[in-house]
Each structure stands twice: as C-alpha cells, then as structure tokens.
Design a protein around this motif. Structure first.
Motif, PDB file in Angstrom:
ATOM      1  N   VAL A 100       0.847  -1.198   0.000  1.00 46.13           N
ATOM      2  CA  VAL A 100       0.000   0.000   0.000  1.00 46.13           C
ATOM      3  C   VAL A 100       0.878   1.243   0.000  1.00 46.13           C
ATOM      4  O   VAL A 100       1.937   1.286   0.633  1.00 46.13           O
ATOM      5  N   GLU A 101       0.418   2.270  -0.734  1.00 42.21           N
ATOM      6  CA  GLU A 101       1.137   3.539  -0.714  1.00 42.21           C
ATOM      7  C   GLU A 101       1.026   4.180   0.662  1.00 42.21           C
ATOM      8  O   GLU A 101      -0.034   4.102   1.304  1.00 42.21           O
ATOM      9  N   PRO A 102       2.074   4.837   1.125  1.00 47.60           N
ATOM     10  CA  PRO A 102       1.979   5.539   2.420  1.00 47.60           C
ATOM     11  C   PRO A 102       0.906   6.625   2.365  1.00 47.60           C
ATOM     12  O   PRO A 102       0.570   7.136   1.303  1.00 47.60           O
ATOM     13  N   LEU A 103       0.355   6.966   3.531  1.00 51.01           N
ATOM     14  CA  LEU A 103      -0.622   8.040   3.594  1.00 51.01           C
ATOM     15  C   LEU A 103       0.042   9.345   3.163  1.00 51.01           C
ATOM     16  O   LEU A 103       1.178   9.625   3.534  1.00 51.01           O
ATOM     17  N   HIS A 104      -0.672  10.127   2.344  1.00 50.02           N
ATOM     18  CA  HIS A 104      -0.067  11.320   1.764  1.00 50.02           C
ATOM     19  C   HIS A 104      -0.194  12.551   2.650  1.00 50.02           C
ATOM     20  O   HIS A 104       0.535  13.519   2.472  1.00 50.02           O
ATOM     21  N   PHE A 105      -1.121  12.550   3.583  1.00 47.13           N
ATOM     22  CA  PHE A 105      -1.396  13.788   4.312  1.00 47.13           C
ATOM     23  C   PHE A 105      -1.236  13.607   5.814  1.00 47.13           C
ATOM     24  O   PHE A 105      -0.282  14.076   6.404  1.00 47.13           O
ATOM     25  N   LEU A 106      -2.134  12.898   6.456  1.00 45.38           N
ATOM     26  CA  LEU A 106      -2.056  12.705   7.899  1.00 45.38           C
ATOM     27  C   LEU A 106      -1.340  11.398   8.211  1.00 45.38           C
ATOM     28  O   LEU A 106      -1.420  10.431   7.457  1.00 45.38           O
ATOM     29  N   SER A 144       2.468   5.817   8.979  1.00 43.82           N
ATOM     30  CA  SER A 144       2.086   4.842   7.958  1.00 43.82           C
ATOM     31  C   SER A 144       3.314   4.259   7.266  1.00 43.82           C
ATOM     32  O   SER A 144       3.370   3.056   6.989  1.00 43.82           O
ATOM     33  N   ARG A 145       4.321   5.103   6.997  1.00 38.22           N
ATOM     34  CA  ARG A 145       5.553   4.578   6.380  1.00 38.22           C
ATOM     35  C   ARG A 145       6.225   3.573   7.301  1.00 38.22           C
ATOM     36  O   ARG A 145       6.719   2.532   6.864  1.00 38.22           O
ATOM     37  N   SER A 146       6.251   3.908   8.589  1.00 42.72           N
ATOM     38  CA  SER A 146       6.871   2.998   9.552  1.00 42.72           C
ATOM     39  C   SER A 146       6.143   1.658   9.594  1.00 42.72           C
ATOM     40  O   SER A 146       6.767   0.594   9.608  1.00 42.72           O
ATOM     41  N   MET A 147       4.820   1.682   9.576  1.00 43.77           N
ATOM     42  CA  MET A 147       4.046   0.448   9.625  1.00 43.77           C
ATOM     43  C   MET A 147       4.225  -0.367   8.348  1.00 43.77           C
ATOM     44  O   MET A 147       4.281  -1.604   8.372  1.00 43.77           O
ATOM     45  N   ILE A 148       4.341   0.317   7.212  1.00 47.17           N
ATOM     46  CA  ILE A 148       4.562  -0.382   5.941  1.00 47.17           C
ATOM     47  C   ILE A 148       5.935  -1.049   5.931  1.00 47.17           C
ATOM     48  O   ILE A 148       6.099  -2.182   5.458  1.00 47.17           O
TER      49      ILE A 148
END
Length: 686
Positions: A44-50, A55-59
C-alpha cells in the motif's frame, strides 16, 4: 508495483479489535495467509497527508514481516510447537487490525481523521506495542531461519522498540487540527473564515479542487451515519458546513459538465419508475403504502396528509383512513438497486437525523447561511452567462440538500435573481442555464415557506410557465411541470394555477408530446392530476384537450392516463363526457390487459361515462368483442372497488340490452349537467 489506497473498499463501520478472531487453519495455510496479508499491507502507498511517518513505519515493518514469513514457508517442514502456532495466530489477528486501520486512514474523511489525530496515533501506537510483544515471544530458534532473516527479525524488533518511545502525535498534524478547531469556533461566533487560511488548510489535507471537496463531503456524511453519539455527530456536521463553504469560496462554482464524482447520485441516474415517489418525484428512501394501495415516500405523504388533504395524491380517491404501512419489500429492492449502482442510500430516519443535527449546530447553520449568501451575492454580480451557470448549478445542488439550505438560499434573495434565467432568450443561447435555474426553483419549492416566496416574487410564476410552454429542453419543461406540481400542494395556489390557461396547455402538451424516455410525461400527468382536484380547473382541462391527450398516451402510461380520465369525467360535465366517447375502446383494452390499479380506474371511468353519456356510449362499449367476459373476469379477480364497479358496468350493459335505460341518462350525453357535490362525494367514497 504499489497498490493505491483506493484498492481497499471503504468500510461502512470500523470493526473493533475484539471483532477479529483466530483463524482455524492448517499450519502451512496459516503461514501463507500471514505472508499474503503482510505483503498486501507492505504494497500500500503511504498516507499522503495525515500520519505520514506512522504509515511509512508500519509499511516498513510489514515488509520485514513478509520476508520473515516467506523464509519460514520455504524452509519449514516440521510441525510447529503450540507456542509458535499461538504466536502466528495472534500475528494474523494483529495484521488484520493493521490492515483495517490503514484502510480507514486511507479512505475516510480527511477532516474527520484530522480531528481524530490523537485517537489514531494511539491506535497505531497500540498496534506497534502488540507487534513488539509478539516478536519478543516468537520462538526464533525453532523456526530454522537463515542468518539474513535472523538479522531481519532483529531489525524488526529494534524498529518496534524505537517506535514505542517516540512521540505519538505528529506536531504538524496537531497544529493543523488546532487551526481547524479555531475556524469552527469563529463560525459559531458568526465570523467569516479567513479565505487564505482556509485555502492553506485544504491544501495541507490534499483537498485541491471541487471534486476533492465532493469526495470529502460524501465521506463526512458516511461517517455521520456510522456514529451513534451526539458529540462526534455535532463535530461532523460542523465539518460538513465548513467544507461546503470552502468548496464554493475557494474553487468557484462548478458546472454540470465538470461535476464528475466517483459515486453516482440518484438524480443522475434513470432509476426504475416504481422507485420514484409520485409526490416528490425523487427516489423513495422510506416507501409506505396508503389506504388506496399507492406507495409514496414517508416524508412526502405525511406532509400531504398534515396539509389537510384526505385524498390519494395519485388517484384522487378519498382515503378510507390515514394510516400508512411501511413497504419493506420495495424498500429492500431500492436498497439493493442503490448498492448495485453505487448510489448512497439513507433512510428517512437517517436523513432526519442529519437535518436535525444541522439545526442544533451553530457552526453548521452559520456555514450554510454564509454559503448561500456567498453564492447569491456572486450571482448578483455575474458578468457572463457561463459564470452565472456555474453559480446557479451550485445553488441547485445546495437547494437539494436540506430545508435549512433552501431557507438560507431563499432568504438571501436568490429567487428574483433566478427568474432572469427562465426566459426563452436564455434557453436558446444557454439551455443548461435555463435547466439549472428552473430546477433550483423546483428544489426551493419543496420548503413550504418558499412556495409563498415563489408565488409572490414578480415574474417567478410566469417564468416557470414560460419554461413549461417553450423551454429549450425536455428536462427544463419536465422540471417546470414538477414545480407546478410542488406549488399546487397549497390549495390556494392550486386554484390559482388551475385558472391559468397557459399552465393547462403546457402540461397537456408535455404529457402528449414529451419523449417516452425519462419521466417528463409523468411529471406533467401528476401535475394535471393535482390540478384536477379543483372543480374549476376541470373545465379548463377539458377545454385544453386533456381527455384527448389521455386517449393518446393511454398505451404508454395506462395507469396515469386512466386515473386522470376518471377524475375528469367524474367532475367535468357535458364536455368531458362528450370528449370521452373516443376513449371507450381504449378503456376497454385497459380493462382487458391493464394492471390491477389501471383496471379499477378504467371500470370506474366506464361506469361514469355510461351512466351520464346515454345509450350511445353504452352501445359503443357493448360493440367491443368479448367485453362481458372481461367484465366477468374483473368481478372475480379485481380489487374490492374494481369488482363493485365491474358489477355496476355489467348491470348497465344488460339493462341497455333489455331496453331498460333507467341507469342511463335519457337522450344521451347532450342532456348531462355537472355532477353535484354530494354525488361526487358518493362516487369517490365508493
């Protein structure tokens, strides 16, 4: 290749952590499921805003888990210990929770997620703590991992350990949240939001155009339906008002051509005619059935009855009682159709909750008022027809939302400004503008107070009538007819409209000449039916050719045509009976092949024609092959009223055949006078 967050369908309601259960799978199947789940999350793409960093860390963690499970699947042949299996099962549940939270953060309302930033941060932090615990108890030695994967596990443990000590809330997200809350407070104080700050907030949330605003509004409304507590509902309604205002002031007015949204609305689809309320002409959300067997939307028929009417709007028959019965079967069919078409479907109870919440929310009310005033002011200074079309379209959309929006738009002075775009000159050069203007007036007329404003505004009624007679498109004419129907809901206005020859001619022409596609003919027929409730209007309808029109359209719209004809011949006197001579054979065909309701009305109409029209009318009916057999059949299988009317009709035919014309007016229809009020009441009650 990464997967867009839109690959996840937006959940209707978030499951709690306790909703996930341990899967009962074999060892290898469980491992493959773990690998598949972790791979999905890592793609999944990281969240772009909040929550970007979170989200990057969880990915990243999910990517490392995917490597771990892939190695276990490739190298493992032995049976795992109970502790290892328990750990895998808990990891499966944890990954489901992570996936759900990622979906929620990707697809939900950005404004709402911003206000929930602390709660979301806690949720991500809790998942990280749970993952760290499971990694600590994972029996790594038993899994026979190669050295590289052992290092991956060590790295994963290290990342989880660091994540548990970091600050939970992103300072930028928190600052943005405080800015939005401050703006909502200013709205409650009736202070117009600073447009530059509003633009900055929208930009940081990725709301960059009108299309993004529409998506955000849909998400907020969906979230509202999911909430059960008053506080979050109040916050959501405030956000709806803010986003709606921001859409207008920041991105300008959108036109129908640019109004492209992913989710369809019922008004943009050609939905089955049986799903349409005969009163509001909209898709029914809560269908109910009245004493005559006709179905209406609950709110529409309740308003009709509460306004003092004791007749069925569609058939004109007197209601034996005013109880309404939910039509759950039809409601389920409508809901299924909406799901297939991806049309939002909210019941009247949910809509009422939304409207009530707006009324109680100061920020939402002020935002609505500011939005209406902004659009009306912009329309008053519009320099071009193209610019005006965009503003009018926004007013049209806003007026369809709820009663508060309709009130605010009318109070801001929109109706006199809309009148200028109803003329034939505008229709010739800018047909879309004419359609949008008359449709906005139609939407405004749903509010009872606005009916008076429209009728009292100079040129408004004449403008609507002009569109009805010479509108540039069938849509414009149809919506003008619907406006006439809406205004005629008030008895005083119904009498006034029924006296206007141009209204009668316009409705008759639309019903006769309108295209078969769409609901234009039905719009006109329903308006005619409403006007026919006034005895004075019936004579003008007959003079305007309504009887001839019903004969022409009876094959395509049998129920509507026969219902109109029944009321007209019952109250129209000499001219109506004379004109109805041509309809006898058509009515006989409906009697043979029509729907249950159409056959009932056809039988009642024929009884009236034969009783008042004399021997010539009866002879015309009797000349139809097999007509007695058709009447006998209706006496056996029709509705109670249909059986009664069929028996009367058969008695008339037999007395005529025997030369006994006591039930038939002597000397034919030339001696018929207008039916008395008491006689009319008797016929209706039967």
């Amino acid at each position: 290749m990464t997967i867009s967050p839109k690959a996840f369908p937006p959940p209707k309601r978030r499951p709690t952590a306790g909703a996930f259960v341990s899967p009962k799978l074999s060892d290898q199947t469980l491992l493959r499921s773990l690998h598949h789940l972790s791979h999905e999350i890592s793609s999944v793409e990281p969240l772009h805003f909040l929550r970007r960093r979170t989200s990057r860390s969880m990915i990243r963690k999910s990517t490392l888990l995917s490597i771990l499970f892939e190695d276990i699947i490739r190298s493992s042949t032995a049976v795992f210990s109970p502790s290892a299996l328990l750990c895998f099962q808990e990891l499966y549940i944890l990954l489901q929770r992570i996936q759900t939270l990622m979906e929620d953060s990707s697809n939900g309302s950005r404004m709402w997620l911003l206000l929930q930033t602390e709660s979301l941060a806690n949720s991500f932090h809790e998942l990280t703590l749970d993952l760290s615990t499971l990694l600590d108890i994972l029996p790594v030695k038993e899994l026979r991992l190669n050295d590289d994967v052992r290092e991956v596990v060590s790295l994963l443990r290290s990342q989880c350990s660091r994540s548990t000590t970091k600050s939970l809330v992103d300072p930028r997200d928190d600052a943005l949240r405080r800015e939005v809350c401050s703006m909502l407070d200013r709205l409650r104080s009736e202070i117009v939001p600073d447009h530059s700050k509003l633009s900055e907030i929208f930009a940081q949330l990725g709301i960059r155009d009108a299309s993004n605003c529409r998506e955000e509004l849909e998400s907020l409304q969906d979230e509202f339906q999911n909430q059960t507590e008053e506080k979050p509902k109040s916050q959501l309604i405030s956000l709806v008002g803010l986003v709606r205002y921001g859409k207008c002031v920041l991105f300008g007015a959108s036109t129908p051509g640019s109004d492209l949204i992913r989710r369809k609305s019922a008004s943009e689809l050609s939905f089955p005619v049986d799903f349409r309320c005969p009163i509001s002409l909209e898709l029914m959300r809560d269908p109910v059935t009245v004493a005559t067997g006709q179905t209406y939307d609950r709110d529409s028929i309740k308003l009709w009855i509460e306004s003092g009417h004791n007749t069925c709007p569609k058939t004109g028959q007197a209601l034996a009682h005013i109880e309404i019965i939910p039509n759950r079967a039809l409601k389920n069919l409508i809901a299924m159709w909406c799901r297939e078409q991806r049309v939002p479907f909210e019941t009247s109870e949910n809509n009422k909750g939304l409207v009530n919440a707006v009324k109680k929310n100061k920020a939402a009310l002020e935002a609505t008022r500011m939005t209406g005033s902004f659009l009306v002011n912009k329309l008053s200074v519009s320099q071009s027809m193209e610019a005006a079309n965009g503003v009018v379209y926004e007013l049209r959309s806003l007026a369809k939302t709820d009663s508060d929006c309709r009130a605010c738009i009318a109070e801001a002075g929109a109706i006199p400004l809309l009148v200028r775009y109803l003329s034939s000159d505008v229709g010739e050069t800018h047909p879309n503008l004419q359609v949008n203007a008359v449709t906005t007036i139609l939407n405004l007329s749903i509010l009872e107070a606005n009916k008076t404003r429209i009728m009292e505004t100079e040129g408004a009624l004449n403008g609507v009538i002009e569109v009805l007679r010479s509108g540039a498109t069938w849509e414009a004419k149809g919506n003008a007819a619907a406006t006439i129907f809406s205004l005629s809901g008030v008895q005083a206005y119904r009498k006034r409209l029924g006296k206007k020859t141009r209204v009668i001619k316009g409705l008759v022409e639309l019903a006769r000449d309108g295209p078969e596609r769409g609901c234009f003919k039905k719009d006109a027929m329903v308006a005619i039916l409403n006007l026919a409730g006034e005895r004075e209007a019936v004579a003008r309808l007959v003079e305007g050719g309504v009887v001839e029109m019903t004969v022409q359209v009876m094959e395509g719209l049998p129920e509507e045509a026969v219902t109109v004809l029944e009321i007209v011949v019952r109250s129209g006197g000499l001219l109506a009976i004379a004109a109805a001579h041509r309809a006898i054979r058509k009515l006989g065909s409906v009697l043979r092949e029509g729907s249950e309701r159409a056959r009932e009305s056809a039988a009642a109409t024929l009884v009236t024609i034969c009783r008042k029209g004399g021997s010539e009318m009866v002879a015309e009916l009797a000349s139809m092959p097999g007509i007695e057999r058709v009447i006998w059949e209706l006496m056996g299988v029709g509705t109670v009223r249909a059986r009664r009317k069929a028996a009367s009709l058969l008695r008339i035919l037999r007395r005529w055949a025997a030369g006994l014309d006591s039930e038939v007016a002597e000397g034919g229809y030339s001696t018929v006078n207008h039916v008395s009020t008491s006689a009319t009441t008797t016929v209706v009650a039967s």
